[in-house]
Design a protein around this motif. Structure first.
Motif, PDB file in Angstrom:
ATOM      1  N   GLN A 175       6.959 -19.618   6.180  1.00  0.00           N
ATOM      2  CA  GLN A 175       8.153 -20.439   6.344  1.00  0.00           C
ATOM      3  C   GLN A 175       8.880 -20.779   5.045  1.00  0.00           C
ATOM      4  OE1 GLN A 175       5.626 -22.992   8.223  1.00  0.00           O
ATOM      5  NE2 GLN A 175       5.474 -21.576   9.921  1.00  0.00           N
ATOM      6  N   SER A 176       8.170 -20.761   3.900  1.00  0.00           N
ATOM      7  CA  SER A 176       8.843 -21.157   2.663  1.00  0.00           C
ATOM      8  C   SER A 176       8.039 -20.743   1.441  1.00  0.00           C
ATOM      9  CB  SER A 176       9.044 -22.678   2.654  1.00  0.00           C
ATOM     10  OG  SER A 176       7.786 -23.321   2.589  1.00  0.00           O
ATOM     11  N   ASN A 177       8.623 -20.990   0.301  1.00  0.00           N
ATOM     12  CA  ASN A 177       7.951 -20.805  -0.978  1.00  0.00           C
ATOM     13  C   ASN A 177       7.682 -22.187  -1.554  1.00  0.00           C
ATOM     14  OD1 ASN A 177       8.410 -18.108  -0.606  1.00  0.00           O
ATOM     15  ND2 ASN A 177      10.090 -17.988  -2.060  1.00  0.00           N
ATOM     16  N   GLU A 178       6.491 -22.366  -2.142  1.00  0.00           N
ATOM     17  CA  GLU A 178       6.164 -23.652  -2.753  1.00  0.00           C
ATOM     18  C   GLU A 178       5.702 -23.418  -4.176  1.00  0.00           C
ATOM     19  OE1 GLU A 178       3.856 -27.672  -1.548  1.00  0.00           O
ATOM     20  OE2 GLU A 178       2.667 -25.845  -1.356  1.00  0.00           O
ATOM     21  N   LEU A 198      -8.267 -29.078  -9.116  1.00  0.00           N
ATOM     22  CA  LEU A 198      -7.116 -29.972  -9.168  1.00  0.00           C
ATOM     23  C   LEU A 198      -5.836 -29.163  -9.144  1.00  0.00           C
ATOM     24  CD1 LEU A 198      -8.282 -32.305 -12.104  1.00  0.00           C
ATOM     25  CD2 LEU A 198      -8.569 -32.711  -9.664  1.00  0.00           C
ATOM     26  N   GLY A 199      -4.835 -29.672  -8.466  1.00  0.00           N
ATOM     27  CA  GLY A 199      -3.545 -29.009  -8.427  1.00  0.00           C
ATOM     28  C   GLY A 199      -2.502 -29.895  -7.787  1.00  0.00           C
ATOM     29  N   ALA A 200      -1.263 -29.455  -7.844  1.00  0.00           N
ATOM     30  CA  ALA A 200      -0.166 -30.224  -7.261  1.00  0.00           C
ATOM     31  C   ALA A 200       1.007 -29.299  -7.006  1.00  0.00           C
ATOM     32  CB  ALA A 200       0.273 -31.341  -8.212  1.00  0.00           C
ATOM     33  N   LEU A 258       5.672 -33.756 -10.333  1.00  0.00           N
ATOM     34  CA  LEU A 258       4.480 -33.362  -9.601  1.00  0.00           C
ATOM     35  C   LEU A 258       4.419 -34.144  -8.299  1.00  0.00           C
ATOM     36  CD1 LEU A 258       1.863 -33.286 -12.485  1.00  0.00           C
ATOM     37  CD2 LEU A 258       3.274 -31.429 -11.613  1.00  0.00           C
ATOM     38  N   ASN A 259       4.067 -33.454  -7.220  1.00  0.00           N
ATOM     39  CA  ASN A 259       3.991 -34.068  -5.896  1.00  0.00           C
ATOM     40  C   ASN A 259       2.718 -33.611  -5.198  1.00  0.00           C
ATOM     41  OD1 ASN A 259       6.839 -35.030  -5.970  1.00  0.00           O
ATOM     42  ND2 ASN A 259       7.233 -32.836  -6.010  1.00  0.00           N
TER      43      ASN A 259
END
Length: 171
Positions: free
Chosen positions: A86-89, A101-103, A114-115
């Protein structure tokens, strides 16, 4: 579920405590003058390299020691775009941490935001636990990239009272 909630709360408190222990100086640290002019960041430059931590200091000039407990495994930022149906993130992963760890990240007006930070919640020994907490604190701030001549670019993250420099490493 109770253990996961407790672990998430503990991690949040640890990051807050790390940030709360820092002092607010009258003049924040500035990047080395030999790095060239700082430029706003964009996904193309961030994703072109992996970014390896070379220096992180508080505004009073003291090194943020938990980030350097194991010189053989420096904090490395890896920016990518995850393609889904559905999309690119756009995402950033923080490598060499005890927990994964990531965001998600976005760039607004030349600033990285960062979200939805994610983390596994393994019980890590003290040096690694402090490394993870310090990682999440140091990646918050104003991002800029500078380059001197043909040298590799340098990513700078200027926090409220911290500054960190990451060297570009070819993927």
């Amino acid at each position: 579920m109770k253990n996961l909630t407790t672990a998430l709360l503990t991690a949040t408190i640890a990051v807050g405590a790390l940030a709360g222990c820092q002092t607010t100086p009258s003049t924040p640290s500035t990047p080395d003058q030999n790095m060239g002019a700082a430029q706003p960041v964009n996904s193309k430059i961030l994703q072109a390299y992996d970014w390896q931590l070379v220096d992180a200091k508080r505004a009073d000039g003291t090194k943020i020691a938990p980030l350097f407990y194991n010189p053989a495994k420096p904090l490395t930022l890896k920016f990518t775009t995850e393609v889904t149906n559905q999309s690119n993130e756009d995402r950033v992963s923080f490598m060499n941490t005890c927990n994964n760890l990531g965001a998600a990240y976005s760039i607004r007006n030349g600033s990285v935001e960062l979200n939805n930070a994610l983390s596994t919640m393994m019980s890590c020994p003290e040096p690694e636990a402090k490394f993870d907490s310090a990682t999440m604190a140091i990646v918050q701030g104003k991002y800029s990239v500078s380059q001197q001549g043909q040298q590799a670019p340098v990513l700078t993250i200027q926090g409220k009272d911290t500054v960190a420099h990451f060297k570009a490493v070819k993927k």
